[in-house]
Design a protein around this motif. Structure first.
Motif, PDB file in Angstrom:
ATOM      1  N   LEU A   1       0.831  -1.208   0.000  1.00 38.87           N
ATOM      2  CA  LEU A   1       0.000   0.000   0.000  1.00 38.87           C
ATOM      3  C   LEU A   1       0.866   1.259   0.000  1.00 38.87           C
ATOM      4  CD1 LEU A   1      -2.755  -0.960   2.621  1.00 38.87           C
ATOM      5  CD2 LEU A   1      -3.011  -0.862   0.131  1.00 38.87           C
ATOM      6  N   ARG A   2       1.951   1.235   0.733  1.00 41.35           N
ATOM      7  CA  ARG A   2       2.816   2.413   0.848  1.00 41.35           C
ATOM      8  C   ARG A   2       3.571   2.717  -0.438  1.00 41.35           C
ATOM      9  NH1 ARG A   2       5.051   1.134   6.998  1.00 41.35           N
ATOM     10  NH2 ARG A   2       3.199   1.946   8.080  1.00 41.35           N
ATOM     11  N   ARG A   3       3.594   1.753  -1.356  1.00 44.14           N
ATOM     12  CA  ARG A   3       4.293   1.956  -2.631  1.00 44.14           C
ATOM     13  C   ARG A   3       3.355   2.450  -3.736  1.00 44.14           C
ATOM     14  NH1 ARG A   3       7.498  -3.770  -2.010  1.00 44.14           N
ATOM     15  NH2 ARG A   3       9.004  -3.067  -0.444  1.00 44.14           N
TER      16      ARG A   3
ATOM     17  N   GLU B   1      -4.496   5.880   6.166  1.00 43.72           N
ATOM     18  CA  GLU B   1      -3.251   5.870   6.935  1.00 43.72           C
ATOM     19  C   GLU B   1      -2.081   5.338   6.125  1.00 43.72           C
ATOM     20  OE1 GLU B   1      -1.409   3.759  10.999  1.00 43.72           O
ATOM     21  OE2 GLU B   1      -3.522   3.461  10.444  1.00 43.72           O
ATOM     22  N   HIS B   2      -2.342   4.364   5.233  1.00 43.53           N
ATOM     23  CA  HIS B   2      -1.224   3.650   4.618  1.00 43.53           C
ATOM     24  C   HIS B   2      -0.991   3.961   3.135  1.00 43.53           C
ATOM     25  CE1 HIS B   2      -0.559   1.369   8.231  1.00 43.53           C
ATOM     26  NE2 HIS B   2      -1.806   0.909   8.230  1.00 43.53           N
ATOM     27  N   ILE B   3      -1.954   4.569   2.435  1.00 40.22           N
ATOM     28  CA  ILE B   3      -1.732   4.950   1.034  1.00 40.22           C
ATOM     29  C   ILE B   3      -1.233   6.391   1.028  1.00 40.22           C
ATOM     30  CG2 ILE B   3      -2.799   5.318  -1.220  1.00 40.22           C
ATOM     31  CD1 ILE B   3      -4.783   3.081  -0.560  1.00 40.22           C
ATOM     32  N   PRO B   4      -0.037   6.638   0.521  1.00 39.77           N
ATOM     33  CA  PRO B   4       0.596   7.959   0.685  1.00 39.77           C
ATOM     34  C   PRO B   4      -0.210   9.129   0.125  1.00 39.77           C
ATOM     35  CG  PRO B   4       2.200   6.325  -0.044  1.00 39.77           C
ATOM     36  CD  PRO B   4       0.855   5.661  -0.127  1.00 39.77           C
ATOM     37  N   ASN B   5      -0.674   9.015  -1.115  1.00 29.75           N
ATOM     38  CA  ASN B   5      -1.316  10.148  -1.791  1.00 29.75           C
ATOM     39  C   ASN B   5      -2.834   9.988  -1.754  1.00 29.75           C
ATOM     40  OD1 ASN B   5      -1.605  12.501  -3.237  1.00 29.75           O
ATOM     41  ND2 ASN B   5      -0.977  11.625  -5.192  1.00 29.75           N
ATOM     42  N   SER B   6      -3.392   9.959  -0.534  1.00 32.22           N
ATOM     43  CA  SER B   6      -4.821   9.679  -0.379  1.00 32.22           C
ATOM     44  C   SER B   6      -5.520  10.789   0.383  1.00 32.22           C
ATOM     45  CB  SER B   6      -5.028   8.337   0.341  1.00 32.22           C
ATOM     46  OG  SER B   6      -4.466   8.361   1.638  1.00 32.22           O
TER      47      SER B   6
ATOM     48  N   SER C   1     -17.309  -1.601   7.241  1.00 32.77           N
ATOM     49  CA  SER C   1     -17.249  -0.490   8.189  1.00 32.77           C
ATOM     50  C   SER C   1     -16.294   0.605   7.716  1.00 32.77           C
ATOM     51  CB  SER C   1     -16.802  -1.001   9.569  1.00 32.77           C
ATOM     52  OG  SER C   1     -15.535  -1.621   9.484  1.00 32.77           O
ATOM     53  N   VAL C   2     -16.599   1.837   8.122  1.00 33.38           N
ATOM     54  CA  VAL C   2     -15.820   2.994   7.702  1.00 33.38           C
ATOM     55  C   VAL C   2     -14.369   2.908   8.170  1.00 33.38           C
ATOM     56  CG1 VAL C   2     -16.388   4.409   9.718  1.00 33.38           C
ATOM     57  CG2 VAL C   2     -15.918   5.526   7.511  1.00 33.38           C
ATOM     58  N   GLU C   3     -14.110   2.093   9.193  1.00 32.36           N
ATOM     59  CA  GLU C   3     -12.731   1.924   9.674  1.00 32.36           C
ATOM     60  C   GLU C   3     -11.786   1.456   8.574  1.00 32.36           C
ATOM     61  OE1 GLU C   3     -15.201   1.882  13.340  1.00 32.36           O
ATOM     62  OE2 GLU C   3     -15.383   0.926  11.367  1.00 32.36           O
ATOM     63  N   SER C   4     -12.307   0.715   7.608  1.00 34.77           N
ATOM     64  CA  SER C   4     -11.441   0.214   6.545  1.00 34.77           C
ATOM     65  C   SER C   4     -10.892   1.359   5.693  1.00 34.77           C
ATOM     66  CB  SER C   4     -12.177  -0.808   5.669  1.00 34.77           C
ATOM     67  OG  SER C   4     -13.347  -0.256   5.114  1.00 34.77           O
ATOM     68  N   SER C   5     -11.715   2.385   5.444  1.00 36.73           N
ATOM     69  CA  SER C   5     -11.221   3.532   4.682  1.00 36.73           C
ATOM     70  C   SER C   5     -10.180   4.314   5.470  1.00 36.73           C
ATOM     71  CB  SER C   5     -12.382   4.451   4.286  1.00 36.73           C
ATOM     72  OG  SER C   5     -13.039   3.967   3.130  1.00 36.73           O
ATOM     73  N   TYR C   6     -10.385   4.436   6.784  1.00 35.95           N
ATOM     74  CA  TYR C   6      -9.374   5.094   7.606  1.00 35.95           C
ATOM     75  C   TYR C   6      -8.047   4.326   7.558  1.00 35.95           C
ATOM     76  CZ  TYR C   6     -12.737   8.367   9.605  1.00 35.95           C
ATOM     77  OH  TYR C   6     -13.657   9.368   9.773  1.00 35.95           O
ATOM     78  N   TYR C   7      -8.130   3.014   7.474  1.00 38.27           N
ATOM     79  CA  TYR C   7      -6.916   2.192   7.367  1.00 38.27           C
ATOM     80  C   TYR C   7      -6.158   2.528   6.081  1.00 38.27           C
ATOM     81  CZ  TYR C   7      -4.060  -2.073   6.993  1.00 38.27           C
ATOM     82  OH  TYR C   7      -3.021  -2.967   6.868  1.00 38.27           O
ATOM     83  N   TYR C   8      -6.889   2.587   4.970  1.00 37.26           N
ATOM     84  CA  TYR C   8      -6.237   2.921   3.701  1.00 37.26           C
ATOM     85  C   TYR C   8      -5.713   4.353   3.716  1.00 37.26           C
ATOM     86  CZ  TYR C   8      -7.972  -1.395   1.560  1.00 37.26           C
ATOM     87  OH  TYR C   8      -8.216  -2.708   1.253  1.00 37.26           O
TER      88      TYR C   8
END
Length: 279
Positions: A214-216, A242-247, A233-240
């Motif tokens: 994800l970080r790449r 956090e880990h996808i740089p340009n989001s 759940s909306v928590e999954s979008s918060y996870y992405y």
């Protein structure tokens, strides 16, 4: 009134049923639907295709094993095997249509496929919208999703209508759309080939994309989620986020899993502004 045309596209290994609107526009959006009993790309994306076709060439295919597309002769043993087939199907489709680069919009399962496309074929895609994603380590396995996966244990229109009501925030307000979608999806769900493929897909579990991968991801990614989503759940979008740089992320209140339907005008406005670099 609809601007959507429908046709089957044959490629080397697949026959893909394609909904299309805006043919001839220079920029392309590839819309990827989610899973669930009787789902089709038309059911997921008909409002978005009609809204976006003035400026974009909008492609919404039925994934392998869904709707009117072909089905694998030998069922995959796990989710990754399904994923590999979907990736190959979509790249073959883009090649057949001579599309070298496209924006991506994924819904639920379609988000997981979109991420795999970015990892395996990054040069083929530009901006990305992930709407209602799941499949992360912190995605809550809801009772609603578990019941939806068990639809084929005792299928009926009533059972499907109940499942569809869980996808939205206000089932009473959305009743006319739920009824229409249920009738359409039940007919599709009961096709023998769809049931066989869906039984196989529902029996497999999502494999989260590693954080290192994800970080790449260098693509711009817009995360869109209903705050009250009881399916993913909306928590999954918060996870992405956090880990996808340009989001970046947009959350709709009083909205469940069907953002593109429950908040269709706002959603369609949002993604077009995103793709045109206005946000």
């Amino acid at each position: 009134m609809t601007n959507i045309t429908q046709q089957s596209i044959k490629s080397a290994n697949f026959e893909t049923y394609l909904n299309r609107a805006g043919k001839g526009n220079s920029e392309v959006i590839l819309f990827l639907h989610g899973s669930g009993p009787g789902v089709t790309s038309f059911a997921n994306w008909r409002y978005a295709l009609n809204a976006c076709c003035e400026s974009y060439d909008c492609l919404a295919p039925d994934l392998l094993g869904f709707g009117n597309s072909s089905h694998p002769e030998k069922l995959p043993k796990n989710r990754q095997e399904w994923m590999d087939l979907w990736i190959n199907q979509l790249i073959e489709l883009l090649d057949e249509l001579d599309v070298q680069k496209a924006h991506l919009v994924g819904n639920s399962l379609g988000c997981s496929i979109a991420l795999e496309l970015l990892l395996e074929h990054p040069e083929r895609f530009d901006k990305v919208v992930l709407m209602g994603p799941g499949g992360t380590p912190n995605t809550k396995l809801s009772h609603e999703l578990a019941r939806a996966k068990g639809f084929y244990n005792n299928p009926s229109p009533e059972k499907l209508r109940q499942i569809m009501s869980w996808f939205v925030y206000d089932a009473e307000a959305m009743a006319p759309i739920i009824d229409a979608v249920t009738d359409y999806r039940y007919e599709t769900a009961m096709k023998p080939e769809v049931r066989i493929s869906n039984d196989s897909i529902f029996a497999t579990a999502a494999v989260p994309v590693p954080v290192t991968a994800l970080r790449r991801i260098e693509h711009p990614v817009l995360l869109v989620h209903g705050r009250d989503d009881m399916v993913c759940s909306v928590e999954s979008s918060y996870y992405y986020l956090e880990h996808i740089p340009n989001s970046q992320m947009h959350v709709f209140g009083k909205c469940g899993h069907w953002t593109q339907i429950e908040k269709q005008e706002s959603f369609n406005h949002l993604i077009q502004n995103y793709f045109s670099n206005k946000i």
